[in-house]
Design a protein around this motif. Structure first.
Motif, PDB file in Angstrom:
ATOM      1  N   PHE A  66     -45.396  68.756 -38.364  1.00 45.18           N
ATOM      2  CA  PHE A  66     -46.159  69.472 -39.396  1.00 45.18           C
ATOM      3  C   PHE A  66     -47.323  68.606 -39.898  1.00 45.18           C
ATOM      4  O   PHE A  66     -47.419  68.295 -41.083  1.00 45.18           O
ATOM      5  N   VAL A  90     -50.578  69.179 -40.326  1.00 40.14           N
ATOM      6  CA  VAL A  90     -51.501  69.780 -41.291  1.00 40.14           C
ATOM      7  C   VAL A  90     -50.854  69.837 -42.673  1.00 40.14           C
ATOM      8  O   VAL A  90     -51.481  69.530 -43.686  1.00 40.14           O
ATOM      9  N   LEU A 106     -47.623  78.176 -43.583  1.00 33.89           N
ATOM     10  CA  LEU A 106     -48.239  77.113 -42.799  1.00 33.89           C
ATOM     11  C   LEU A 106     -47.188  76.379 -41.975  1.00 33.89           C
ATOM     12  O   LEU A 106     -47.412  76.072 -40.790  1.00 33.89           O
ATOM     13  N   TYR A 110     -46.293  78.480 -38.976  1.00 31.42           N
ATOM     14  CA  TYR A 110     -47.341  78.458 -37.959  1.00 31.42           C
ATOM     15  C   TYR A 110     -47.301  77.154 -37.153  1.00 31.42           C
ATOM     16  O   TYR A 110     -47.407  77.180 -35.916  1.00 31.42           O
ATOM     17  N   GLU A 111     -47.111  76.039 -37.834  1.00 33.27           N
ATOM     18  CA  GLU A 111     -47.043  74.769 -37.107  1.00 33.27           C
ATOM     19  C   GLU A 111     -45.785  74.701 -36.247  1.00 33.27           C
ATOM     20  O   GLU A 111     -45.808  74.128 -35.144  1.00 33.27           O
ATOM     21  N   TRP A 112     -44.697  75.276 -36.743  1.00 37.17           N
ATOM     22  CA  TRP A 112     -43.473  75.300 -35.940  1.00 37.17           C
ATOM     23  C   TRP A 112     -43.659  76.147 -34.688  1.00 37.17           C
ATOM     24  O   TRP A 112     -43.148  75.803 -33.611  1.00 37.17           O
ATOM     25  N   GLU A 161     -46.276  76.550 -32.873  1.00 36.44           N
ATOM     26  CA  GLU A 161     -46.954  75.744 -31.857  1.00 36.44           C
ATOM     27  C   GLU A 161     -45.972  74.818 -31.144  1.00 36.44           C
ATOM     28  O   GLU A 161     -45.999  74.679 -29.917  1.00 36.44           O
ATOM     29  N   HIS A 173     -54.383  79.281 -39.720  1.00 40.45           N
ATOM     30  CA  HIS A 173     -55.069  78.506 -38.689  1.00 40.45           C
ATOM     31  C   HIS A 173     -56.313  77.798 -39.232  1.00 40.45           C
ATOM     32  O   HIS A 173     -56.896  76.959 -38.535  1.00 40.45           O
TER      33      HIS A 173
END
Length: 253
Positions: A55, A57, A113, A116-118, A120, A162
């Motif tokens: 994570f 970001v 957020l 979303y990072e997970w 990826e 994003h």
């Protein structure tokens, strides 16, 4: 022997409880405080390293004390259901969803957020392959059956996840949601594509009910939109499907 086993489990439990949360659990008897502090630092740093890599970001936005508090709270409160290190990111999501609760310093987009990072990370290690190139589909997708790649996930968020970062942290969600498809392409690269609401609906329909005949699928979209000229939706949809097929998001069924 059973008593000794029980004693060992009690000692082990007390040891683990103190490592997780030394502020609310007593120091295990017979263990020097300095040694326990070293053990805790090693365990906590290991967890922090995995979360930071999964994570990045989120860490850059929280930074400093807020990030460290989040890591320590996760370490103290969450009970993982798997011993696999690769699953730590998913366990972190479960903690945010079910255990974190309201913390005034948390940004409103924290959970989205993190998800979303997970995504990826999950797609990077997922098994499967994108659909192969299909010349017939590339020429004219409308007569073909279309399916969504098993490595393509259509996603809807309240926040533009994003685009979030230290210099872009909205305090309220925009009026319009953000629609994305995150996918792994034929070069094994994880990519994202922002799409409009109609394109998201198409991909969600394929995810829920596919494979489907392309023409039938697009006609359903036109009906849902109450579009006065369904032929326009079919023409636009055909071009969209060609583009998505080239990227490896969809393929012939």
């Amino acid at each position: 022997m059973p008593e000794r086993g029980g004693d060992f489990q009690q000692v082990q439990g007390a040891f683990a409880a103190y490592l997780r949360d030394p502020r609310h659990n007593p120091l295990p008897p017979g263990v020097p405080p300095r040694r326990m502090a070293l053990y805790r630092e090693l365990f906590l740093n290991n967890i922090e390293s995995f979360l930071a890599s999964g994570f990045p970001v989120l860490k850059s936005i929280l930074a400093g004390e807020c990030w460290q508090e989040l890591v320590e709270d996760f370490f103290a409160r969450h009970r993982s259901r798997t011993p696999l290190f690769v699953a730590i990111a998913e366990e972190f999501l479960a903690y945010l969803r079910d255990e974190r609760g309201h913390v005034p310093t948390d940004p409103p987009f924290l959970e989205e957020l993190a998800h979303y990072e997970w995504v990826e990370l999950a797609l990077a290690v997922a098994e499967g392959e994108p659909p192969p190139c299909d010349p017939a589909f590339a020429r004219d997708p409308l007569p073909c059956t279309v399916r969504l790649s098993e490595l393509a996930w259509p996603l809807a968020y309240r926040f533009p996840v994003h685009r979030l970062g230290p210099d872009h942290q909205p305090v309220a969600a925009p009026e319009q949601p953000t629609f994305l498809v995150v996918y792994r392409d034929r070069d094994d690269e994880v990519r994202f594509l922002e799409v409009n609401g109609a394109s998201y609906r198409l991909l969600a329909l394929l995810e829920q009910e596919g494979p489907l005949p392309a023409r039938v699928c697009l006609q359903r979209i036109a009906e849902e939109l109450c579009h006065p000229e369904p032929s326009v939706v079919l023409a636009y949809g055909a071009e969209l499907l060609r583009d998505l097929a080239e990227r490896g998001v969809v393929g012939g069924g």
